[in-house]
Write a protein that holds these residues in place. Structure first.
Motif, mmCIF file in Angstrom:
data_model
loop_
_atom_site.group_PDB
_atom_site.id
_atom_site.type_symbol
_atom_site.label_atom_id
_atom_site.label_comp_id
_atom_site.label_asym_id
_atom_site.label_seq_id
_atom_site.Cartn_x
_atom_site.Cartn_y
_atom_site.Cartn_z
ATOM 1 N N HIS A 66 11.735 45.216 16.707
ATOM 2 C CA HIS A 66 10.578 44.628 16.047
ATOM 3 C C HIS A 66 9.763 43.865 17.082
ATOM 4 O O HIS A 66 10.328 43.277 18.013
ATOM 5 C CB HIS A 66 11.032 43.659 14.942
ATOM 6 N N THR A 67 8.449 43.852 16.891
ATOM 7 C CA THR A 67 7.554 43.072 17.726
ATOM 8 C C THR A 67 6.967 41.981 16.842
ATOM 9 O O THR A 67 6.382 42.264 15.801
ATOM 10 C CB THR A 67 6.432 43.948 18.307
ATOM 11 N N VAL A 68 7.157 40.724 17.263
ATOM 12 C CA VAL A 68 6.743 39.583 16.455
ATOM 13 C C VAL A 68 5.782 38.719 17.250
ATOM 14 O O VAL A 68 6.044 38.392 18.409
ATOM 15 C CB VAL A 68 7.972 38.743 16.030
ATOM 16 N N SER A 69 4.677 38.349 16.606
ATOM 17 C CA SER A 69 3.710 37.438 17.217
ATOM 18 C C SER A 69 3.902 36.043 16.637
ATOM 19 O O SER A 69 4.169 35.891 15.444
ATOM 20 C CB SER A 69 2.283 37.906 16.934
ATOM 21 N N LEU A 70 3.771 35.043 17.506
ATOM 22 C CA LEU A 70 3.930 33.657 17.094
ATOM 23 C C LEU A 70 2.908 32.801 17.830
ATOM 24 O O LEU A 70 2.961 32.692 19.060
ATOM 25 C CB LEU A 70 5.350 33.163 17.417
ATOM 26 N N SER A 71 1.979 32.224 17.089
ATOM 27 C CA SER A 71 0.976 31.360 17.719
ATOM 28 C C SER A 71 1.585 29.987 17.996
ATOM 29 O O SER A 71 2.476 29.538 17.267
ATOM 30 C CB SER A 71 -0.243 31.209 16.815
ATOM 31 N N PRO A 72 1.120 29.321 19.043
ATOM 32 C CA PRO A 72 1.629 27.983 19.339
ATOM 33 C C PRO A 72 1.429 27.005 18.175
ATOM 34 O O PRO A 72 2.295 26.172 17.907
ATOM 35 C CB PRO A 72 0.804 27.546 20.563
ATOM 36 N N SER A 73 0.311 27.120 17.466
ATOM 37 C CA SER A 73 0.062 26.194 16.355
ATOM 38 C C SER A 73 1.039 26.416 15.204
ATOM 39 O O SER A 73 1.516 25.445 14.602
ATOM 40 C CB SER A 73 -1.380 26.316 15.855
ATOM 41 N N TYR A 74 1.378 27.663 14.917
ATOM 42 C CA TYR A 74 2.334 27.929 13.835
ATOM 43 C C TYR A 74 3.743 27.485 14.244
ATOM 44 O O TYR A 74 4.488 26.923 13.445
ATOM 45 C CB TYR A 74 2.317 29.412 13.446
ATOM 46 N N TYR A 75 4.069 27.703 15.505
ATOM 47 C CA TYR A 75 5.362 27.255 16.029
ATOM 48 C C TYR A 75 5.502 25.739 15.858
ATOM 49 O O TYR A 75 6.513 25.258 15.348
ATOM 50 C CB TYR A 75 5.472 27.662 17.507
ATOM 51 N N LYS A 76 4.471 24.982 16.247
ATOM 52 C CA LYS A 76 4.527 23.519 16.133
ATOM 53 C C LYS A 76 4.549 23.087 14.673
ATOM 54 O O LYS A 76 5.234 22.125 14.318
ATOM 55 C CB LYS A 76 3.363 22.890 16.873
ATOM 56 N N LYS A 77 3.810 23.787 13.824
ATOM 57 C CA LYS A 77 3.777 23.456 12.399
ATOM 58 C C LYS A 77 5.180 23.545 11.797
ATOM 59 O O LYS A 77 5.591 22.684 11.028
ATOM 60 C CB LYS A 77 2.824 24.402 11.664
ATOM 61 N N LEU A 78 5.909 24.598 12.150
ATOM 62 C CA LEU A 78 7.235 24.796 11.553
ATOM 63 C C LEU A 78 8.324 23.962 12.202
ATOM 64 O O LEU A 78 9.237 23.508 11.527
ATOM 65 C CB LEU A 78 7.645 26.274 11.646
#
Length: 89
Positions: free
Chosen positions: A25-37
């Protein structure tokens, strides 16, 4: 077994060995979503791995999308973000 490999700043390759079938699987993760969670409490790779553990409790590895942005999980499973935050406590 879940293996997470960082491809670039916001993309991860995830390999899931489940039963007789291995999926990629290829997964994208934005820095803002990472920090939010996570608030930066765990690594991005750990967040992706925990997210796949969450998914695998609900569906087989062959049912998980081949490529997606991490926030998409919440569209299918509304409890996702709260579950991840609880896991980090």
């Amino acid at each position: 077994m879940i293996t997470v490999e960082k491809i670039n700043a916001s993309t991860f390759k995830v390999t899931v060995k489940g039963g007789n079938t291995t999926t990629n699987h290829t997964v994208s993760l934005s820095p803002s979503y990472y920090k939010k969670l996570t608030g930066g409490k765990i690594s991005e790779e750990d967040l992706v791995e925990n997210s796949f553990e969450f998914l695998l409790e609900r569906e087989s590895n062959t049912s998980i999308l081949n490529s997606f942005d991490l926030p998409v999980i919440g569209r299918y499973f509304p409890e996702y973000e709260n579950s991840i935050r609880e896991m980090l406590k």
